[in-house]
Design a protein around this motif. Structure first.
Motif, mmCIF file in Angstrom:
data_model
loop_
_atom_site.group_PDB
_atom_site.id
_atom_site.type_symbol
_atom_site.label_atom_id
_atom_site.label_comp_id
_atom_site.label_asym_id
_atom_site.label_seq_id
_atom_site.Cartn_x
_atom_site.Cartn_y
_atom_site.Cartn_z
ATOM 1 N N GLY A 71 40.941 40.984 39.659
ATOM 2 C CA GLY A 71 39.719 40.312 39.079
ATOM 3 C C GLY A 71 38.468 41.298 39.103
ATOM 4 O O GLY A 71 37.135 40.802 38.994
ATOM 5 N N LEU A 72 38.587 42.156 38.143
ATOM 6 C CA LEU A 72 37.903 42.948 37.192
ATOM 7 C C LEU A 72 37.275 41.975 35.458
ATOM 8 O O LEU A 72 38.269 41.347 35.433
ATOM 9 C CB LEU A 72 38.254 44.071 36.990
ATOM 10 N N ALA A 73 35.928 41.960 35.472
ATOM 11 C CA ALA A 73 35.545 41.879 33.837
ATOM 12 C C ALA A 73 36.204 43.578 33.480
ATOM 13 O O ALA A 73 35.705 44.217 34.022
ATOM 14 C CB ALA A 73 34.001 41.252 34.259
ATOM 15 N N TYR A 74 36.439 42.577 32.742
ATOM 16 C CA TYR A 74 36.926 44.090 31.292
ATOM 17 C C TYR A 74 36.718 43.546 29.930
ATOM 18 O O TYR A 74 35.970 42.673 29.026
ATOM 19 C CB TYR A 74 38.677 44.059 31.977
ATOM 20 N N ARG A 75 36.834 44.356 29.426
ATOM 21 C CA ARG A 75 36.541 44.668 27.754
ATOM 22 C C ARG A 75 38.045 45.298 27.140
ATOM 23 O O ARG A 75 37.435 46.503 27.865
ATOM 24 C CB ARG A 75 35.557 44.870 26.908
ATOM 25 N N VAL A 76 38.504 44.786 25.778
ATOM 26 C CA VAL A 76 39.408 46.022 25.372
ATOM 27 C C VAL A 76 39.012 46.495 23.687
ATOM 28 O O VAL A 76 38.655 45.874 23.393
ATOM 29 C CB VAL A 76 40.816 45.369 24.970
#
Length: 103
Positions: A71-76
């Motif tokens: 449930g982590l917000a992430y950016r690649v």
């Protein structure tokens, strides 16, 4: 407060010609609180313990799946390809060079 994770493929060091530690994907948490200077010793300190966590994965898809499962917000951040041409030293002495080799 939701912490954002950054997923990226690390670049090689500036003084290294090898590719070690550049093949895996890394998930790191972005700082949730700013760093402060500890008054007694002058060291940099932080109350954010997630800044110490660095997870590695074989593929980008594994890292994304982990972030979604937790449930982590992430950016690649996609890796940048080098803009140089790799040539060997022996290419300087080829008989079919475009320009003659001189000293």
């Amino acid at each position: 407060m939701a912490t954002t994770a950054r997923i990226y493929k690390p670049a090689r060091g500036a003084t290294s010609s090898g590719q070690a530690r550049t093949k895996r994907w890394v998930l790191e948490f972005e700082p949730a609180s700013p760093r402060q200077i500890e008054p007694l010793m002058g060291w940099t300190t932080s109350t954010d313990t997630r800044a110490q966590v660095r997870l590695t994965f074989e593929t980008k898809e594994e890292a994304i799946a982990y972030a979604e499962r937790e449930g982590l917000a992430y950016r690649v951040q996609e890796p940048m390809e080098p803009k140089r041409r790799i040539v060997s030293y022996s290419d300087n002495f080829k008989h079919n060079r475009a320009q003659p080799w001189t000293h």
